[in-house]
Motif scaffolding. Structure first.
Motif, PDB file in Angstrom:
ATOM      1  N   ALA A 145       0.831  -1.209   0.000  1.00  0.00           N
ATOM      2  CA  ALA A 145       0.000   0.000   0.000  1.00  0.00           C
ATOM      3  C   ALA A 145       0.863   1.255   0.000  1.00  0.00           C
ATOM      4  N   VAL A 146       1.462   1.567  -1.141  1.00  0.00           N
ATOM      5  CA  VAL A 146       2.239   2.798  -1.280  1.00  0.00           C
ATOM      6  C   VAL A 146       1.312   3.832  -1.931  1.00  0.00           C
ATOM      7  N   VAL A 147       0.994   4.864  -1.188  1.00  0.00           N
ATOM      8  CA  VAL A 147       0.079   5.885  -1.689  1.00  0.00           C
ATOM      9  C   VAL A 147       0.717   6.566  -2.902  1.00  0.00           C
ATOM     10  N   VAL A 186       6.214  -1.015  -9.744  1.00  0.00           N
ATOM     11  CA  VAL A 186       4.786  -0.996  -9.439  1.00  0.00           C
ATOM     12  C   VAL A 186       4.153  -2.159 -10.188  1.00  0.00           C
ATOM     13  N   LEU A 187       3.618  -3.130  -9.447  1.00  0.00           N
ATOM     14  CA  LEU A 187       2.957  -4.277 -10.068  1.00  0.00           C
ATOM     15  C   LEU A 187       1.542  -3.935 -10.487  1.00  0.00           C
ATOM     16  N   LEU A 216      -3.446   3.191  -4.597  1.00  0.00           N
ATOM     17  CA  LEU A 216      -2.462   2.538  -3.735  1.00  0.00           C
ATOM     18  C   LEU A 216      -1.646   1.594  -4.614  1.00  0.00           C
ATOM     19  N   HIS A 217      -0.355   1.842  -4.705  1.00  0.00           N
ATOM     20  CA  HIS A 217       0.536   0.979  -5.485  1.00  0.00           C
ATOM     21  C   HIS A 217       0.895  -0.270  -4.692  1.00  0.00           C
ATOM     22  N   VAL A 218       0.979  -1.382  -5.392  1.00  0.00           N
ATOM     23  CA  VAL A 218       1.618  -2.591  -4.891  1.00  0.00           C
ATOM     24  C   VAL A 218       2.978  -2.598  -5.580  1.00  0.00           C
ATOM     25  N   MET A 219       4.044  -2.544  -4.764  1.00  0.00           N
ATOM     26  CA  MET A 219       5.406  -2.460  -5.311  1.00  0.00           C
ATOM     27  C   MET A 219       6.182  -3.713  -4.900  1.00  0.00           C
TER      28      MET A 219
END
Length: 162
Positions: free
Chosen positions: A118-120, A137-138, A155-158
């Motif tokens: 959860a990377v904003v 970023v997936l 929200l990025h999933v990295m």
């Protein structure tokens, strides 16, 4: 800068900036009204997970990181981590040092990858830092985060292989 294991006695130095960052509601999925006791319990992780602090030559806490397995069972080979840098010390390489430290910890502990769930997406400094350290970023959860100024943002999933 020294990065060392966090101890309970570090919490009074961590709490003021932890509280400020969480209460701002811009970068973490924690409740903005998190109490000090809740924050301490969520941040200071027991073994085999770890929490560390970055300190200067005078022992001042500059930032902190927690690292843990991202999932359990047959997915427990993927690590995760979270970082907080005291805003008074931002831009001094503390976040980069903490992130590099957690990657080394995960590698040494036998994890195969590190994933941030959860990377904003509006946290551009963090996204840029993670990308510079090899994260991709997936995917992005559309409107997965309610930013206090920007409204609903992704929200990025990295992810990064180790």
């Amino acid at each position: 800068m020294l990065i060392r294991e966090a101890v309970t006695e570090d919490w009074p130095a961590v709490w003021p900036f932890f509280h400020k960052i969480v209460a701002a509601g811009e970068a973490f999925t924690y409740p903005v009204g998190l109490t000090e006791e809740q924050g301490r319990d969520w941040w200071l992780l027991p073994a085999p997970n770890r929490t560390v602090v970055a300190v200067d030559d005078n022992g001042t806490v500059l930032g902190t990181a927690k690292m843990n397995n991202n999932h359990m069972g047959n997915a427990s080979h993927i690590a995760s981590a979270s970082y907080m840098v005291d805003p008074a010390h931002s831009g001094q390489g503390v976040g980069r040092a903490l992130c590099a430290y957690t990657l080394e910890w995960a590698r040494a502990a036998g994890f195969r990858a590190m994933q941030f769930n959860a990377v904003v997406e509006t946290n551009t400094h963090a996204v840029k830092l993670y990308r510079s350290l090899g994260f991709e970023v997936l995917g992005t959860v559309p409107e997965g985060f309610r930013h206090p100024a920007e409204g609903y943002v992704g929200l990025h999933v990295m992810h990064r292989a180790l």
